[in-house]
Motif scaffolding. Structure first.
Motif, PDB file in Angstrom:
ATOM      1  N   GLN A  30      42.566  77.470  29.887  1.00  0.00           N
ATOM      2  CA  GLN A  30      43.307  78.003  28.747  1.00  0.00           C
ATOM      3  C   GLN A  30      43.304  76.989  27.596  1.00  0.00           C
ATOM      4  O   GLN A  30      43.380  75.787  27.825  1.00  0.00           O
ATOM      5  CB  GLN A  30      44.765  78.281  29.124  1.00  0.00           C
ATOM      6  CG  GLN A  30      44.899  79.323  30.202  1.00  0.00           C
ATOM      7  CD  GLN A  30      46.345  79.534  30.620  1.00  0.00           C
ATOM      8  OE1 GLN A  30      47.183  78.652  30.524  1.00  0.00           O
ATOM      9  NE2 GLN A  30      46.635  80.730  31.118  1.00  0.00           N
ATOM     10  N   ALA A  31      43.227  77.530  26.411  1.00  0.00           N
ATOM     11  CA  ALA A  31      43.304  76.712  25.203  1.00  0.00           C
ATOM     12  C   ALA A  31      44.291  77.383  24.253  1.00  0.00           C
ATOM     13  O   ALA A  31      44.379  78.612  24.202  1.00  0.00           O
ATOM     14  CB  ALA A  31      41.928  76.609  24.550  1.00  0.00           C
ATOM     15  N   VAL A  32      45.008  76.566  23.515  1.00  0.00           N
ATOM     16  CA  VAL A  32      45.924  77.084  22.501  1.00  0.00           C
ATOM     17  C   VAL A  32      45.390  76.657  21.143  1.00  0.00           C
ATOM     18  O   VAL A  32      45.034  75.494  20.942  1.00  0.00           O
ATOM     19  CB  VAL A  32      47.370  76.564  22.715  1.00  0.00           C
ATOM     20  CG1 VAL A  32      48.283  77.019  21.570  1.00  0.00           C
ATOM     21  CG2 VAL A  32      47.907  77.034  24.049  1.00  0.00           C
ATOM     22  N   ILE A  33      45.317  77.626  20.220  1.00  0.00           N
ATOM     23  CA  ILE A  33      44.850  77.338  18.860  1.00  0.00           C
ATOM     24  C   ILE A  33      45.907  77.793  17.862  1.00  0.00           C
ATOM     25  O   ILE A  33      46.771  78.606  18.170  1.00  0.00           O
ATOM     26  CB  ILE A  33      43.507  78.044  18.565  1.00  0.00           C
ATOM     27  CG1 ILE A  33      43.643  79.569  18.706  1.00  0.00           C
ATOM     28  CG2 ILE A  33      42.389  77.488  19.457  1.00  0.00           C
ATOM     29  CD1 ILE A  33      42.417  80.351  18.242  1.00  0.00           C
ATOM     30  N   ARG A  34      45.815  77.243  16.657  1.00  0.00           N
ATOM     31  CA  ARG A  34      46.681  77.671  15.551  1.00  0.00           C
ATOM     32  C   ARG A  34      45.887  77.519  14.258  1.00  0.00           C
ATOM     33  O   ARG A  34      44.854  76.839  14.219  1.00  0.00           O
ATOM     34  CB  ARG A  34      47.951  76.846  15.504  1.00  0.00           C
ATOM     35  CG  ARG A  34      47.712  75.400  15.141  1.00  0.00           C
ATOM     36  CD  ARG A  34      49.005  74.630  14.994  1.00  0.00           C
ATOM     37  NE  ARG A  34      48.693  73.233  14.824  1.00  0.00           N
ATOM     38  CZ  ARG A  34      49.408  72.241  15.327  1.00  0.00           C
ATOM     39  NH1 ARG A  34      50.495  72.497  16.027  1.00  0.00           N
ATOM     40  NH2 ARG A  34      49.045  70.996  15.114  1.00  0.00           N
ATOM     41  N   ALA A  35      46.386  78.153  13.221  1.00  0.00           N
ATOM     42  CA  ALA A  35      45.728  78.045  11.922  1.00  0.00           C
ATOM     43  C   ALA A  35      45.708  76.583  11.484  1.00  0.00           C
ATOM     44  O   ALA A  35      46.681  75.854  11.689  1.00  0.00           O
ATOM     45  CB  ALA A  35      46.440  78.917  10.887  1.00  0.00           C
ATOM     46  N   SER A  59      38.907  85.108  25.665  1.00  0.00           N
ATOM     47  CA  SER A  59      39.710  86.253  25.237  1.00  0.00           C
ATOM     48  C   SER A  59      41.119  85.800  24.888  1.00  0.00           C
ATOM     49  O   SER A  59      41.572  84.727  25.304  1.00  0.00           O
ATOM     50  CB  SER A  59      39.740  87.330  26.332  1.00  0.00           C
ATOM     51  OG  SER A  59      40.272  86.797  27.519  1.00  0.00           O
ATOM     52  N   VAL A  60      41.813  86.638  24.140  1.00  0.00           N
ATOM     53  CA  VAL A  60      43.191  86.355  23.759  1.00  0.00           C
ATOM     54  C   VAL A  60      44.072  86.614  24.973  1.00  0.00           C
ATOM     55  O   VAL A  60      44.113  87.723  25.494  1.00  0.00           O
ATOM     56  CB  VAL A  60      43.633  87.224  22.564  1.00  0.00           C
ATOM     57  CG1 VAL A  60      45.108  87.001  22.241  1.00  0.00           C
ATOM     58  CG2 VAL A  60      42.756  86.954  21.341  1.00  0.00           C
ATOM     59  N   GLY A  61      44.775  85.566  25.423  1.00  0.00           N
ATOM     60  CA  GLY A  61      45.650  85.685  26.578  1.00  0.00           C
ATOM     61  C   GLY A  61      47.085  85.978  26.193  1.00  0.00           C
ATOM     62  O   GLY A  61      47.795  86.694  26.890  1.00  0.00           O
ATOM     63  N   ALA A  62      47.516  85.412  25.064  1.00  0.00           N
ATOM     64  CA  ALA A  62      48.897  85.614  24.610  1.00  0.00           C
ATOM     65  C   ALA A  62      49.016  85.194  23.153  1.00  0.00           C
ATOM     66  O   ALA A  62      48.327  84.286  22.694  1.00  0.00           O
ATOM     67  CB  ALA A  62      49.869  84.813  25.458  1.00  0.00           C
ATOM     68  N   LEU A  98      39.824  81.396  29.101  1.00  0.00           N
ATOM     69  CA  LEU A  98      38.382  81.227  29.241  1.00  0.00           C
ATOM     70  C   LEU A  98      37.982  81.578  30.666  1.00  0.00           C
ATOM     71  O   LEU A  98      38.545  81.046  31.620  1.00  0.00           O
ATOM     72  CB  LEU A  98      37.971  79.787  28.946  1.00  0.00           C
ATOM     73  CG  LEU A  98      38.099  79.316  27.494  1.00  0.00           C
ATOM     74  CD1 LEU A  98      39.535  79.095  27.090  1.00  0.00           C
ATOM     75  CD2 LEU A  98      37.308  78.051  27.287  1.00  0.00           C
ATOM     76  N   THR A  99      37.051  82.500  30.791  1.00  0.00           N
ATOM     77  CA  THR A  99      36.498  82.855  32.089  1.00  0.00           C
ATOM     78  C   THR A  99      35.114  82.233  32.143  1.00  0.00           C
ATOM     79  O   THR A  99      34.263  82.525  31.295  1.00  0.00           O
ATOM     80  CB  THR A  99      36.420  84.382  32.250  1.00  0.00           C
ATOM     81  OG1 THR A  99      37.729  84.927  32.064  1.00  0.00           O
ATOM     82  CG2 THR A  99      35.893  84.757  33.629  1.00  0.00           C
ATOM     83  N   VAL A 100      34.908  81.369  33.134  1.00  0.00           N
ATOM     84  CA  VAL A 100      33.650  80.624  33.231  1.00  0.00           C
ATOM     85  C   VAL A 100      33.068  80.862  34.619  1.00  0.00           C
ATOM     86  O   VAL A 100      33.670  80.487  35.626  1.00  0.00           O
ATOM     87  CB  VAL A 100      33.874  79.118  32.990  1.00  0.00           C
ATOM     88  CG1 VAL A 100      32.552  78.376  32.994  1.00  0.00           C
ATOM     89  CG2 VAL A 100      34.624  78.898  31.675  1.00  0.00           C
ATOM     90  N   ALA A 112      32.495  74.881  28.306  1.00  0.00           N
ATOM     91  CA  ALA A 112      33.356  76.067  28.363  1.00  0.00           C
ATOM     92  C   ALA A 112      34.142  76.293  27.079  1.00  0.00           C
ATOM     93  O   ALA A 112      34.352  77.434  26.655  1.00  0.00           O
ATOM     94  CB  ALA A 112      34.316  75.965  29.544  1.00  0.00           C
ATOM     95  N   VAL A 113      34.582  75.238  26.434  1.00  0.00           N
ATOM     96  CA  VAL A 113      35.411  75.403  25.230  1.00  0.00           C
ATOM     97  C   VAL A 113      34.571  75.573  23.960  1.00  0.00           C
ATOM     98  O   VAL A 113      35.083  76.019  22.932  1.00  0.00           O
ATOM     99  CB  VAL A 113      36.420  74.236  25.085  1.00  0.00           C
ATOM    100  CG1 VAL A 113      35.748  72.968  24.555  1.00  0.00           C
ATOM    101  CG2 VAL A 113      37.602  74.630  24.206  1.00  0.00           C
ATOM    102  N   SER A 114      33.292  75.280  24.025  1.00  0.00           N
ATOM    103  CA  SER A 114      32.484  75.311  22.801  1.00  0.00           C
ATOM    104  C   SER A 114      32.395  76.678  22.120  1.00  0.00           C
ATOM    105  O   SER A 114      32.420  76.735  20.888  1.00  0.00           O
ATOM    106  CB  SER A 114      31.101  74.699  23.031  1.00  0.00           C
ATOM    107  OG  SER A 114      30.386  75.392  23.993  1.00  0.00           O
TER     108      SER A 114
END
Length: 144
Positions: A138-143, A105-108, A123-125, A65-67
């Motif tokens: 949900q996943a959180v990313i940053r630069a 998709s971007v959630g926030a 993530l919708t799976v 799912a996260v790939s």
């Protein structure tokens, strides 16, 4: 590919991908993970404990799912956190297998405590049976 965090918008779809799963996929994952629970490869055992058939490993589903998000991130972003709730099992048919449809998709758009911009990705799976197999994925990313 360059992705500017300041141009992302809530609701924007970042990635969509379909992943086929076969019984061979489950055997390979079992070997890599060491999870040889027979519900992941023997129909008789799965059915004897009340399951509808052989199930994909939860951690395999979570990893798949996260790939698409990790591919989208490339080297420009890093994963800060990732969580899911398992809501439905993924039954892998011996002949036709199964497939997972993943949409990221971007959630926030959020800020960390130190003011660094971050993005919560939702993530919708769903399985090929049309069932949502992960909840609150949900996943959180940053630069980077």
């Amino acid at each position: 590919m360059t992705h500017d965090i300041t141009t992302l918008e809530v609701g924007q779809v970042l990635a969509t991908q379909t992943f086929p799963l076969t019984r061979d996929s489950l055997v390979r994952y079992a070997g890599a993970s060491g999870d040889f629970n027979p519900i992941h490869y023997r129909d008789d055992v799965a059915e004897s404990v009340g399951l509808p058939g052989v199930l994909a490993h939860g951690m395999l589903t979570m990893g798949v799912a996260v790939s698409p998000l990790l591919e989208w991130c490339g080297t420009e972003y890093e994963l800060v956190s990732y969580q899911v709730r398992f809501t439905k099992p993924v039954v892998v048919d011996p002949e036709t297998g199964a497939s997972l449809e993943v949409q990221v998709s971007v959630g926030a758009l959020i800020e960390s405590e130190d003011g660094t911009p971050q993005v919560r990705c939702d993530l919708t799976v769903t399985s090929d049976a049309g069932e949502k197999v992960l909840g609150k994925a949900q996943a959180v990313i940053r630069a980077a």
